[in-house]
Design an enzyme around this catalytic site. Structure first.
Site, mmCIF file in Angstrom:
data_model
loop_
_atom_site.group_PDB
_atom_site.id
_atom_site.type_symbol
_atom_site.label_atom_id
_atom_site.label_comp_id
_atom_site.label_asym_id
_atom_site.label_seq_id
_atom_site.Cartn_x
_atom_site.Cartn_y
_atom_site.Cartn_z
ATOM 1 N N HIS A 1 -2.315 0.675 12.825
ATOM 2 C CA HIS A 1 -3.183 -0.438 12.433
ATOM 3 C C HIS A 1 -4.460 -0.456 13.277
ATOM 4 O O HIS A 1 -5.150 -1.464 13.324
ATOM 5 C CB HIS A 1 -2.462 -1.775 12.594
ATOM 6 C CG HIS A 1 -1.304 -1.970 11.655
ATOM 7 N ND1 HIS A 1 -0.208 -1.154 11.644
ATOM 8 C CD2 HIS A 1 -1.083 -2.906 10.700
ATOM 9 C CE1 HIS A 1 0.649 -1.586 10.727
ATOM 10 N NE2 HIS A 1 0.144 -2.647 10.143
ATOM 11 N N GLU B 1 -0.447 3.711 -1.489
ATOM 12 C CA GLU B 1 -1.879 3.973 -1.331
ATOM 13 C C GLU B 1 -2.368 5.143 -2.175
ATOM 14 O O GLU B 1 -3.489 5.117 -2.686
ATOM 15 C CB GLU B 1 -2.211 4.214 0.152
ATOM 16 C CG GLU B 1 -2.126 2.959 1.019
ATOM 17 C CD GLU B 1 -0.708 2.564 1.380
ATOM 18 O OE1 GLU B 1 0.214 3.392 1.166
ATOM 19 O OE2 GLU B 1 -0.502 1.439 1.873
#
Lengths: 348, 333
Positions: A151, A82
């Site tokens: 998540h 990321e």
């Protein structure tokens, strides 16, 4: 045909206004996909990239079919890193592109914080406006889908605290479509928080935005109090409003949309009328955005408020495992209790 | 390796002379209170001037950290604007990074390495032929972003050259406690990109290798990793005291011959110029540095409103209100 001009591209690239021509019933996933398709078609400098966004179409299929249509140069998979994705976006922005990177899940933005906070948020400043960062970072956000750890995070307060970033979250397919097109036309970095629990619910998407996309919107008009929410909590607050109406309580629901900058004008106008407010968010309580909203309301409506601003939020705990998330995310009952607290408040 | 033409060697010597003068002067200016701090590059002149000199300023773009004054000078950046970062005028300096082909100075170790890859990939996507030159050090090589940058660059076949100045020290920590395996360049093999170790104090080697790497990148053959071995002869910054972690004897032993003396001996030995000509360069360098000092001390402070003006391209109501309140409550109009 309705013409909607969102803005000129920050990079000066030619922006055409192709867009939804007539009302369509779409899921948020479809609305976002349509918006990205049109952004890629109309802004030749727009690029979509991230983990699995290419051939697969993203784990939520938001980028489904875009690579086949726009080519693997403009819609591409990156390695699974990321910080790399966001650092790449910064460099591409310096080269004149309009990057629309995706971080696959909210919690995966943490490894990219260095590039987001120390670089993307500051490069326009550091370069004295000569290197704008017209980056729209799409982040599937918030909880509600019984997913693994990391998540289901709500990062809005973290990002809203960073000078140089703008933060927005759509509540329904219509908002998602128009806000994404609006964000992609922004010359500044926008963190676009997609409520993943709302990806699959269908609703009409109108051709015209219907209001000023730069601010908040009243999702439901009411007289007795204002529920302030964003993302997936807007739909829940609308549900609560219907239940409260059965008891004669007329609830206004304000969809904040922009979490940075916050639209204090619409907030003051709404609570100025209803004189009571409850802020609802999934993020933990302490230093959550609810505190900022409460202060803005207090500063503008102190003389007319009939009760302190209440907060109904997640708790100061790590986002729990799926079996417990219904205990954590504000549910109908907890929001109704919040409403009860502001209605029954008595001055001491 | 072909020797560089005489006029290039003289041009490089003139640049290195000015860089050394400015570097020494900046340390003095810090002591005199003209600037609050500075990160000297003493000993790294060949690595910086040589690599910057190798760039094609019509095509390429450099991404520095905070010790690349020699690169900036080789790129003909406005040195007052560059040094303004050390005067605490503006974090990124006051030069225009876009027209200077030098990204803003930034203080995050390895922060700009990925930007170089992104900019380079942008060249590919736009069908343009420039290459990015990414500067970082042995300390930065420990950062995860460097790994991500090299992996991305190799996967994307991006036209980027990673130029590592291994100056032996990351503040107080020596390379042997920083770089496992002993070589940053050797890591290139893991990404399938050429990793080259050069004598970073040999300016001809630096120019040749950087030119080769940039040309290779521009021609679509992908990234190159250059590790230029050099030595940080001074402190990490004007706030640092190397006496706490190395002795003067160790410095002398490790530093090796001075890169400036090496080029001077090369020029004199080949009869390219005489001592008198080189002394003339010293005088010109001193005069140029004096001009920087005059302009820098005359800079004043930036208007406080700039704190607010450059946060966004499109400012926000909230920020505008804060700026308005600051104006009302401060003496600065």
């Amino acid at each position: 045909m309705t013409e909607t001009t969102y803005a000129q591209s920050a990079t000066g690239a030619e922006v055409h206004t192709t867009h939804i021509q007539e009302p369509r019933v779409l899921s948020m996933q479809q609305a976002l996909n349509t918006a990205l398709d049109e952004i890629l078609a109309s802004n030749t400098k727009a690029l979509v990239f991230g983990e699995d966004v290419g051939h697969l179409g993203g784990v939520f299929r938001v980028t489904d079919g875009l690579q086949a249509k726009h080519g693997s140069s403009r819609v591409f998979d990156t390695p699974l890193a990321e910080s790399g994705i966001l650092g790449l976006a910064a460099g591409l922005a310096m080269a004149g592109f309009t990057p629309l990177p995706e971080v696959q899940f909210d919690g995966f933005a943490y490894p990219a914080i260095n590039q987001i906070v120390c670089q993307i948020a500051r490069l326009n400043y550091r370069s004295r406006g000569t290197m704008p960062m017209p980056i729209t970072l799409r982040v599937p956000s918030f909880g509600g889908i019984r997913a693994p750890e990391h998540h289901g995070e709500s990062l809005e307060a973290l990002f809203a605290h960073v000078p140089g970033l703008k933060v927005v979250s759509p509540a329904d397919p219509h908002q998602a479509y128009h806000l994404l097109r609006y964000a992609a036309a922004s010359p500044d970095p926008v963190i676009f928080m997609e409520p993943k629990a709302r990806y699959w619910q269908k609703a009409p998407v109108e051709a015209a935005p219907g209001d000023d996309l730069a601010g908040a919107r009243i999702a439901r008009h009411g007289r007795h109090l204002t529920l302030v929410a964003w993302g997936a909590m807007v739909a829940r607050c609308l549900q609560v409003a219907e239940l409260a109406a059965e008891d004669g309580i007329d609830v206004e629901v304000l969809d904040l949309r922009w979490l940075s900058p916050i639209d204090g004008v619409t907030l003051a106008e709404s609570v100025g009328r209803t004189r009571r407010a409850v802020v609802v968010h999934e993020a933990p309580l302490t230093s959550g955005l609810g505190a900022e909203v409460a202060q803005l309301i207090t500063a503008s409506c102190f003389d007319t408020l009939r009760s302190p601003v209440e907060r109904v939020t997640g708790f100061d705990v790590p986002y729990p495992s799926g079996d417990l998330e219904d205990e954590y995310v504000p549910n109908v009952d907890r929001i109704l209790y919040g409403i009860q607290r502001v209605l029954e408040y008595k001055r001491g | 390796m072909e020797p560089l033409p005489a006029e290039e060697l003289l041009g490089l010597y003139a640049l290195m002379t000015e860089v050394r003068h400015l570097d020494r002067a900046a340390v003095a200016w810090q002591r005199q209170g003209i600037i609050p701090g500075y990160a000297p590059l003493l000993g790294q002149e060949a690595a910086q001037v040589g690599s910057g000199f190798a760039m094609d300023r019509t095509l390429d773009f450099a991404f520095p950290t905070y010790r690349e004054m020699g690169v900036a000078r080789a790129l003909d950046v406005d040195m007052t604007g560059y040094m303004a970062t050390h005067k605490a005028s503006w974090h990124g300096g006051l030069y225009n990074p876009v027209t200077s082909r030098l990204a803003p100075i930034q203080a995050v170790v390895a922060g700009s390495v990925l930007h170089a890859v992104g900019w380079a990939h942008g060249q590919t996507l736009a069908g343009e032929s420039g290459a990015a030159l990414s500067y970082f050090g042995d300390g930065a090589s420990s950062q995860g972003d460097v790994h991500e940058a090299m992996n991305f660059a190799a996967i994307l076949r991006a036209p980027v050259v990673f130029f590592v100045q291994n100056n032996g020290w990351a503040i107080s920590v020596p390379t042997e406690k920083q770089v496992a395996g002993g070589s940053v360049a050797a890591r290139g093999a893991g990404y399938g990109i050429p990793g080259v170790t050069i004598d970073g104090n040999d300016i001809e080697a630096v120019v040749h290798t950087t030119r080769w790497a940039l040309e290779r990148a521009r021609s679509g053959q992908g990234p190159v990793l250059i590790e230029a071995l050099t030595y940080r002869r001074g402190p990490h910054s004007t706030a640092d005291d190397p006496g706490r972690y190395r002795t003067l004897d160790e410095e002398r032993e490790s530093a090796g011959p001075d890169p400036m003396e090496r080029l001077r001996d090369r020029i004199l030995g080949a009869g390219i110029a005489d001592m008198e000509a080189l002394a003339g360069m010293e005088r010109e360098a001193a005069a140029a540095v004096d001009q920087v000092r005059i302009k820098l001390t005359g800079l004043g402070t930036q208007p406080g409103a700039e704190m607010f003006n450059f946060v966004f391209q499109e400012s926000t109501d909230s920020l505008n209100q804060q700026a308005e309140q600051w104006r009302k409550e401060s003496d600065h109009d």
